[in-house]
Design a protein around this motif. Structure first.
Motif, PDB file in Angstrom:
ATOM      1  N   LEU A  69      65.724 144.334-106.449  1.00  0.00           N
ATOM      2  CA  LEU A  69      65.099 144.158-107.759  1.00  0.00           C
ATOM      3  C   LEU A  69      65.633 145.155-108.773  1.00  0.00           C
ATOM      4  N   PHE A  70      66.012 146.347-108.305  1.00  0.00           N
ATOM      5  CA  PHE A  70      66.605 147.344-109.202  1.00  0.00           C
ATOM      6  C   PHE A  70      67.873 146.790-109.851  1.00  0.00           C
ATOM      7  N   VAL A  71      68.732 146.184-109.046  1.00  0.00           N
ATOM      8  CA  VAL A  71      69.981 145.630-109.583  1.00  0.00           C
ATOM      9  C   VAL A  71      69.677 144.436-110.492  1.00  0.00           C
ATOM     10  N   MET A  72      68.678 143.644-110.148  1.00  0.00           N
ATOM     11  CA  MET A  72      68.362 142.449-110.924  1.00  0.00           C
ATOM     12  C   MET A  72      67.725 142.778-112.269  1.00  0.00           C
ATOM     13  N   THR A  73      66.897 143.806-112.302  1.00  0.00           N
ATOM     14  CA  THR A  73      66.195 144.133-113.545  1.00  0.00           C
ATOM     15  C   THR A  73      66.962 145.113-114.418  1.00  0.00           C
ATOM     16  N   LEU A  74      67.985 145.770-113.869  1.00  0.00           N
ATOM     17  CA  LEU A  74      68.748 146.752-114.645  1.00  0.00           C
ATOM     18  C   LEU A  74      69.336 146.163-115.928  1.00  0.00           C
ATOM     19  N   PRO A  75      69.962 144.972-115.902  1.00  0.00           N
ATOM     20  CA  PRO A  75      70.502 144.428-117.165  1.00  0.00           C
ATOM     21  C   PRO A  75      69.437 144.173-118.220  1.00  0.00           C
ATOM     22  N   THR A  76      68.286 143.648-117.788  1.00  0.00           N
ATOM     23  CA  THR A  76      67.216 143.352-118.745  1.00  0.00           C
ATOM     24  C   THR A  76      66.697 144.619-119.404  1.00  0.00           C
ATOM     25  N   VAL A  77      66.366 145.618-118.599  1.00  0.00           N
ATOM     26  CA  VAL A  77      65.819 146.863-119.138  1.00  0.00           C
ATOM     27  C   VAL A  77      66.860 147.580-119.995  1.00  0.00           C
ATOM     28  N   THR A  78      68.120 147.556-119.558  1.00  0.00           N
ATOM     29  CA  THR A  78      69.174 148.229-120.317  1.00  0.00           C
ATOM     30  C   THR A  78      69.390 147.567-121.675  1.00  0.00           C
ATOM     31  N   PHE A 132      58.822 144.624-119.437  1.00  0.00           N
ATOM     32  CA  PHE A 132      59.503 143.347-119.247  1.00  0.00           C
ATOM     33  C   PHE A 132      60.247 143.337-117.915  1.00  0.00           C
ATOM     34  N   GLY A 133      60.877 144.441-117.577  1.00  0.00           N
ATOM     35  CA  GLY A 133      61.549 144.521-116.290  1.00  0.00           C
ATOM     36  C   GLY A 133      60.578 144.405-115.129  1.00  0.00           C
ATOM     37  N   MET A 134      59.409 145.044-115.248  1.00  0.00           N
ATOM     38  CA  MET A 134      58.394 144.938-114.205  1.00  0.00           C
ATOM     39  C   MET A 134      57.862 143.516-114.096  1.00  0.00           C
ATOM     40  N   ALA A 135      57.713 142.844-115.221  1.00  0.00           N
ATOM     41  CA  ALA A 135      57.230 141.460-115.201  1.00  0.00           C
ATOM     42  C   ALA A 135      58.204 140.556-114.452  1.00  0.00           C
ATOM     43  N   ARG A 136      59.499 140.759-114.692  1.00  0.00           N
ATOM     44  CA  ARG A 136      60.483 139.962-113.962  1.00  0.00           C
ATOM     45  C   ARG A 136      60.480 140.313-112.476  1.00  0.00           C
ATOM     46  N   ALA A 137      60.376 141.598-112.169  1.00  0.00           N
ATOM     47  CA  ALA A 137      60.366 142.017-110.769  1.00  0.00           C
ATOM     48  C   ALA A 137      59.146 141.471-110.039  1.00  0.00           C
ATOM     49  N   PHE A 138      57.987 141.467-110.710  1.00  0.00           N
ATOM     50  CA  PHE A 138      56.752 141.012-110.067  1.00  0.00           C
ATOM     51  C   PHE A 138      56.808 139.519-109.740  1.00  0.00           C
ATOM     52  N   GLY A 139      57.506 138.751-110.570  1.00  0.00           N
ATOM     53  CA  GLY A 139      57.555 137.307-110.348  1.00  0.00           C
ATOM     54  C   GLY A 139      58.772 136.824-109.593  1.00  0.00           C
ATOM     55  N   GLU A 140      59.672 137.710-109.212  1.00  0.00           N
ATOM     56  CA  GLU A 140      60.879 137.298-108.487  1.00  0.00           C
ATOM     57  C   GLU A 140      60.518 136.843-107.076  1.00  0.00           C
ATOM     58  N   SER A 156      55.429 141.568 -97.311  1.00  0.00           N
ATOM     59  CA  SER A 156      55.505 140.296 -98.016  1.00  0.00           C
ATOM     60  C   SER A 156      54.981 140.485 -99.431  1.00  0.00           C
ATOM     61  N   THR A 157      55.311 139.554-100.288  1.00  0.00           N
ATOM     62  CA  THR A 157      54.820 139.570-101.656  1.00  0.00           C
ATOM     63  C   THR A 157      54.118 138.257-101.960  1.00  0.00           C
ATOM     64  N   LEU A 158      53.471 138.203-103.091  1.00  0.00           N
ATOM     65  CA  LEU A 158      52.790 136.974-103.494  1.00  0.00           C
ATOM     66  C   LEU A 158      53.783 135.826-103.626  1.00  0.00           C
ATOM     67  N   THR A 159      54.923 136.107-104.222  1.00  0.00           N
ATOM     68  CA  THR A 159      55.901 135.041-104.430  1.00  0.00           C
ATOM     69  C   THR A 159      56.557 134.595-103.128  1.00  0.00           C
ATOM     70  N   SER A 160      56.807 135.521-102.214  1.00  0.00           N
ATOM     71  CA  SER A 160      57.443 135.133-100.956  1.00  0.00           C
ATOM     72  C   SER A 160      56.532 134.244-100.122  1.00  0.00           C
ATOM     73  N   VAL A 161      55.245 134.562-100.086  1.00  0.00           N
ATOM     74  CA  VAL A 161      54.293 133.718 -99.347  1.00  0.00           C
ATOM     75  C   VAL A 161      54.163 132.356-100.008  1.00  0.00           C
ATOM     76  N   LEU A 162      54.182 132.323-101.325  1.00  0.00           N
ATOM     77  CA  LEU A 162      54.088 131.053-102.042  1.00  0.00           C
ATOM     78  C   LEU A 162      55.289 130.160-101.759  1.00  0.00           C
TER      79      LEU A 162
END
Length: 305
Positions: free
Chosen positions: A169-178, A225-233, A256-262
């Motif tokens: 998630l760090f790599v995925m959210t880095l562009p958005t936050v930057t 915004f980065g946390m929002a994307r990370a939470f829903g990934e 596990s996370t909410l999204t992975s179980v879903l």
């Protein structure tokens, strides 16, 4: 003269017709979007609350218990829908990813706006845009083949867990936050920097005491915004976190996370059953968290004004 007046009248009536048509189209599109959002909220809320009103699950147990088996019941006849492991897993990967990404994003943004040349800045911008365009499944495969073995070999455990999920998630959210941080830093007026330098401050003192503090609200918005994307990934995290519906005891144990179980369970349940309603309850929690993140962004923006 008469023909000219008639031409002006026709032109004005045509413009009025186009204006009315344009306003009607805009109003229709706006109402359609509002109805779509309201319909999504109503649908998910009705499905999510069915677990507690139709299947008589305990709301307290949903947020405090750790046993997730909707097809089974406890001694009181209530379904076992303890979502605490998934909630903690979602918050764990999101907060850890935010802690890691914040200094990297701020440092990169400062370098791009304050220190780098135009060529270097354009190159970094191209790299950031490239990272944004990479699909989630690619990040998941890289995490599965690189991050998980690295954690297993250097930190122990199976390699799957919150640490692996947060790294991806760090790599995925880095562009958005930057990108959002760069926009916030660019919005700081130039005369702020010039005034600071004129008073004898160094460039680093100016960046810390003037630029960052002036852009603080925009930086906070970027982090949220980065946390929002990370939470829903869903997909990338599902591939590296281990997908074990157990309370995480450390960063290295499968979770596990909410999204992975879903994503794993929604295709294996029948609409209207206890298991399906329980998954919709998890979706409702995700929806409420997304709403919470948006409210935080609005509050920060209002405070800045």
């Amino acid at each position: 003269m008469k023909d000219e007046i008639q031409a002006r009248i026709l032109k004005k009536s045509k413009e009025s017709y186009q204006e009315v048509w344009g306003k009607s189209l805009v109003i229709f599109c706006t109402l359609l979007i509002c109805m779509l959002v309201i319909s999504i909220f109503v649908f998910i809320t009705s499905k999510g609350l069915a677990t507690f009103f139709e299947n008589h699950a305990s709301l307290k147990n949903f947020f405090t218990q750790s046993t997730w088996n909707p097809n089974m019941s406890d001694k009181n006849g209530k379904p076992l829908v303890g979502a605490l492991p998934m909630i903690l897993g979602s918050f764990g990967v999101t907060l850890l990813a935010a802690l890691i990404v914040t200094p990297f994003a701020i440092g990169t943004a400062l370098f791009m706006t304050e220190l780098s040349s135009k060529k270097v800045r354009n190159f970094l911008q191209m790299v950031i845009e490239l990272l944004v365009g990479i699909p989630s499944v690619v990040y998941g495969f890289i995490g599965l083949n690189v991050v998980v073995p690295f954690i297993r070999n250097h930190f122990g455990g199976s390699g799957y867990g919150i640490l692996a999920g947060a790294t991806v998630l760090f790599v995925m959210t880095l562009p958005t936050v930057t990108s959002l941080t760069v926009d916030a830093l660019k919005a700081v007026p130039k005369h702020y920097r010039q005034a600071s330098l004129a008073l004898g401050a160094t460039q680093w003192q100016t960046m810390y005491h003037v630029t960052l503090r002036s852009a603080s609200s925009g930086i906070y918005t970027a982090i949220i915004f980065g946390m929002a994307r990370a939470f829903g990934e869903a997909l990338a995290v599902q591939m590296v976190i281990g997908n074990a519906s157990l309370l995480p005891t450390s960063l290295l144990t499968p979770a596990s996370t909410l999204t992975s179980v879903l994503t794993m369970g929604i295709g294996n349940t029948v609409m209207g059953t206890v298991g399906n309603n329980a998954l919709w309850s998890l979706a409702l929690v995700l929806l409420l968290m997304s709403l919470f993140f948006n409210v935080c962004v609005r509050m920060i923006g209002r405070k800045d004004k």
